[in-house]
Design a protein around this motif. Structure first.
Motif, PDB file in Angstrom:
ATOM      1  N   SER A 213       0.786  -1.250  -0.005  1.00 45.24           N
ATOM      2  CA  SER A 213       0.092   0.007   0.095  1.00 45.24           C
ATOM      3  C   SER A 213       0.857   1.241  -0.084  1.00 45.24           C
ATOM      4  N   ARG A 214       2.146   1.195   0.224  1.00 41.71           N
ATOM      5  CA  ARG A 214       2.958   2.340   0.160  1.00 41.71           C
ATOM      6  C   ARG A 214       2.985   2.778  -1.080  1.00 41.71           C
ATOM      7  N   ILE A 215       2.719   2.280  -2.110  1.00 40.98           N
ATOM      8  CA  ILE A 215       2.786   2.704  -3.789  1.00 40.98           C
ATOM      9  C   ILE A 215       1.701   3.847  -3.736  1.00 40.98           C
ATOM     10  N   MET A 216       0.797   3.784  -2.959  1.00 42.76           N
ATOM     11  CA  MET A 216      -0.442   4.679  -3.212  1.00 42.76           C
ATOM     12  C   MET A 216      -0.015   5.966  -2.342  1.00 42.76           C
ATOM     13  N   ARG A 217       0.926   6.228  -1.815  1.00 39.10           N
ATOM     14  CA  ARG A 217       1.136   7.629  -1.122  1.00 39.10           C
ATOM     15  C   ARG A 217       2.167   8.320  -2.008  1.00 39.10           C
ATOM     16  N   VAL A 218       1.697   9.741  -1.832  1.00 43.05           N
ATOM     17  CA  VAL A 218       2.593  10.657  -2.703  1.00 43.05           C
ATOM     18  C   VAL A 218       3.552  11.274  -1.558  1.00 43.05           C
ATOM     19  N   VAL A 219       3.104  11.823  -0.468  1.00 44.03           N
ATOM     20  CA  VAL A 219       3.681  12.374   0.597  1.00 44.03           C
ATOM     21  C   VAL A 219       4.218  11.372   1.602  1.00 44.03           C
ATOM     22  N   ASP A 220       5.328  11.563   1.749  1.00 41.63           N
ATOM     23  CA  ASP A 220       6.105  10.589   2.721  1.00 41.63           C
ATOM     24  C   ASP A 220       5.703  10.856   4.261  1.00 41.63           C
ATOM     25  N   ASP A 221       5.115   9.906   4.894  1.00 43.19           N
ATOM     26  CA  ASP A 221       4.912  10.182   6.240  1.00 43.19           C
ATOM     27  C   ASP A 221       5.951   9.612   7.287  1.00 43.19           C
ATOM     28  N   GLY A 222       6.979   9.025   6.549  1.00 46.79           N
ATOM     29  CA  GLY A 222       8.117   8.730   7.264  1.00 46.79           C
ATOM     30  C   GLY A 222       7.895   7.205   8.487  1.00 46.79           C
ATOM     31  N   GLU A 223       6.695   6.792   7.941  1.00 42.76           N
ATOM     32  CA  GLU A 223       6.250   5.548   8.875  1.00 42.76           C
ATOM     33  C   GLU A 223       7.065   4.247   8.366  1.00 42.76           C
ATOM     34  N   ARG A 224       7.542   4.171   7.260  1.00 47.49           N
ATOM     35  CA  ARG A 224       7.930   2.901   6.735  1.00 47.49           C
ATOM     36  C   ARG A 224       9.453   3.241   6.164  1.00 47.49           C
ATOM     37  N   PRO A 225      10.347   1.936   6.536  1.00 50.22           N
ATOM     38  CA  PRO A 225      11.655   2.297   6.179  1.00 50.22           C
ATOM     39  C   PRO A 225      11.982   1.926   4.635  1.00 50.22           C
ATOM     40  N   TYR A 226      11.024   2.149   3.829  1.00 55.91           N
ATOM     41  CA  TYR A 226      11.423   1.923   2.537  1.00 55.91           C
ATOM     42  C   TYR A 226      10.210   2.801   1.644  1.00 55.91           C
ATOM     43  N   GLY A 227      10.595   3.163   0.249  1.00 55.35           N
ATOM     44  CA  GLY A 227       9.791   3.911  -0.605  1.00 55.35           C
ATOM     45  C   GLY A 227       8.667   3.087  -1.172  1.00 55.35           C
ATOM     46  N   PRO A 228       7.990   3.679  -2.015  1.00 57.06           N
ATOM     47  CA  PRO A 228       6.902   2.996  -2.698  1.00 57.06           C
ATOM     48  C   PRO A 228       7.222   1.713  -3.518  1.00 57.06           C
ATOM     49  N   TRP A 229       8.403   1.775  -4.405  1.00 59.78           N
ATOM     50  CA  TRP A 229       8.544   0.715  -5.216  1.00 59.78           C
ATOM     51  C   TRP A 229       9.352  -0.282  -4.270  1.00 59.78           C
ATOM     52  N   GLY A 230      10.160  -0.008  -3.232  1.00 60.47           N
ATOM     53  CA  GLY A 230      10.466  -0.907  -2.305  1.00 60.47           C
ATOM     54  C   GLY A 230       9.246  -1.514  -1.456  1.00 60.47           C
ATOM     55  N   GLY A 231       8.254  -1.143  -1.090  1.00 60.16           N
ATOM     56  CA  GLY A 231       7.249  -1.638  -0.786  1.00 60.16           C
ATOM     57  C   GLY A 231       6.599  -2.580  -1.745  1.00 60.16           C
ATOM     58  N   LEU A 232       6.461  -2.282  -2.939  1.00 61.81           N
ATOM     59  CA  LEU A 232       5.911  -3.026  -4.032  1.00 61.81           C
ATOM     60  C   LEU A 232       6.707  -4.326  -3.995  1.00 61.81           C
ATOM     61  N   THR A 233       7.956  -4.045  -3.892  1.00 64.29           N
ATOM     62  CA  THR A 233       9.040  -5.083  -4.116  1.00 64.29           C
ATOM     63  C   THR A 233       8.752  -6.380  -3.261  1.00 64.29           C
ATOM     64  N   ILE A 234       8.608  -5.724  -2.108  1.00 61.36           N
ATOM     65  CA  ILE A 234       8.217  -6.709  -0.767  1.00 61.36           C
ATOM     66  C   ILE A 234       7.031  -7.490  -1.055  1.00 61.36           C
ATOM     67  N   MET A 235       5.888  -6.743  -1.453  1.00 62.18           N
ATOM     68  CA  MET A 235       4.780  -7.512  -1.751  1.00 62.18           C
ATOM     69  C   MET A 235       5.057  -8.376  -2.754  1.00 62.18           C
ATOM     70  N   LEU A 236       5.521  -8.177  -3.775  1.00 64.19           N
ATOM     71  CA  LEU A 236       5.922  -9.069  -4.869  1.00 64.19           C
ATOM     72  C   LEU A 236       6.668 -10.458  -4.547  1.00 64.19           C
ATOM     73  N   VAL A 237       7.464 -10.365  -3.496  1.00 65.85           N
ATOM     74  CA  VAL A 237       8.268 -11.450  -2.867  1.00 65.85           C
ATOM     75  C   VAL A 237       7.159 -12.300  -2.221  1.00 65.85           C
ATOM     76  N   TRP A 238       6.091 -11.544  -1.500  1.00 64.87           N
ATOM     77  CA  TRP A 238       5.037 -12.452  -0.957  1.00 64.87           C
ATOM     78  C   TRP A 238       4.203 -13.128  -1.621  1.00 64.87           C
TER      79      TRP A 238
END
Length: 255
Positions: A213-238
Motif C-alpha cells: 500500500s506504500r505505492i499509493m502514497r505521494v507524501v512520505d509520512d516517514g512511517e515505513r523504512p522503504y519507499g513506494p517501489w521498495g514496498g511493492l517489491t516486498i509485496m511481490l516477494v510475498w
C-alpha cells in the motif's frame, strides 16, 4: 489454436460462467470508490480541525484511497473463488484429467484471472481518485503533480496483486472456507494490529498489504523504512512465495 491457447480459453470459460467471481470484481470497484468519496467529503469538512503537523503531511491522493481496505477484501474473495471453487465442486478432477501438466493449468488460470483483475483494479484506482479529488474540493491534487500518476496506477496494481496473492494461498489451502478463514482476518485485523503496535510494527511493516500500500502514497509520512517501489517489491516477494507454495501443493497432492 495451440494447446496452451485452448487451456486459456477453458479457464476463461470457467471464470465468466461463475457469476460470483465477476460480482466480486464489481464490488471491489463500487466499494472502494464509494467509501473513498465519503471519507474525502468528511476530510474536506473537517480539514480546518487538523493539526499543523497533520496538514504538513496531508496526502490528498492517499485520502481518496481510504476505502481500499474494504475493496481489497472483494479482490481477495475473487482470488479465492477463482481457485477454490474447483475444489469445492470437484471440478478440479476433470481439469487435471484434461490438463495433466499442473504447471500449465496453474499458469493459464493465473494469466486469465490476472487479465481480469488488473484492468478492474486500474479502473478502480482512477475512478476512486477522480471522485475523491472532486470531494476534497480546494484540498485536491491532480495527475500532473509529481508522484500522483504513480500512486493512482499503483493503487490499481495493488488491487490486482492482492487477488494474485489470494490465489496462491487458495491453491496451498485447497479449501474456500479455510482460505477465507485465514485471509480475511489477516488482512482486516491482524495486519493492521501488527503494524500499529510498537512492539510488532517492524514485523507489520513487511507484511504484503502494509508494504504494497506504500505505492499509493505521494507524501512520505516517514512511517515505513522503504519507499513506494521498495514496498511493492516486498509485496511481490510475498506473492511469489504464495504462488510457489500453491504450485508445490498442486503438484504433490491429488485432487
Amino acid at each position: 489454436m495451440t494447446g496452451f491457447g485452448r487451456v486459456l480459453l477453458s479457464e476463461w470459460t470457467k471464470i465468466r460462467s461463475v457469476r460470483s467471481t465477476l460480482w466480486t470484481l464489481a464490488t471491489a470497484l463500487v466499494v472502494t470508490a464509494a467509501l473513498g468519496t465519503l471519507i474525502s467529503l468528511l476530510v474536506r469538512t473537517t480539514y480546518e480541525d487538523l493539526s499543523r503537523a497533520d496538514r504538513l503531511t496531508f496526502d490528498p491522493t492517499a485520502t481518496s484511497f481510504a476505502g481500499i481496505a474494504l475493496g481489497q477484501l472483494a479482490m481477495i474473495a475473487y482470488g479465492v473463488l477463482v481457485v477454490s471453487g474447483e475444489y469445492s465442486t470437484g471440478m478440479i478432477r476433470a481439469s487435471l484429467a484434461a490438463v495433466p501438466r499442473r504447471g500449465v493449468l496453474m499458469t493459464a488460470k493465473v494469466a486469465v484471472a490476472t487479465a481480469l483483475a488488473l484492468p478492474v483494479g486500474l479502473a478502480t484506482g482512477f475512478l476512486t481518485f477522480f471522485l475523491g479529488q472532486a470531494a476534497l474540493g480546494g484540498h485536491r491534487t491532480d495527475l500532473g503533480e509529481p508522484g500522483v500518476l504513480r500512486a493512482v496506477s499503483g493503487a490499481g496494481l495493488y488491487l490486482g496483486l492482492i487477488a494474485l496473492f489470494a490465489m496462491g494461498v487458495a491453491w496451498a489451502l485447497r479449501s474456500p472456507m479455510l482460505s477465507f478463514g485465514v485471509l480475511m482476518p489477516f488482512f482486516f485485523l491482524i495486519s493492521s494490529i501488527l503494524a500499529n503496535v510498537s512492539a510488532t510494527e517492524k514485523i507489520g511493516d513487511y507484511l504484503p498489504d502494509q508494504a504494497g500500500s506504500r505505492i499509493m502514497r505521494v507524501v512520505d509520512d516517514g512511517e515505513r523504512p522503504y519507499g513506494p517501489w521498495g514496498g511493492l517489491t516486498i509485496m511481490l516477494v510475498w506473492i511469489a512465495a504464495a504462488l510457489l507454495a500453491g504450485f508445490l501443493v498442486l503438484r504433490k497432492r491429488d485432487a
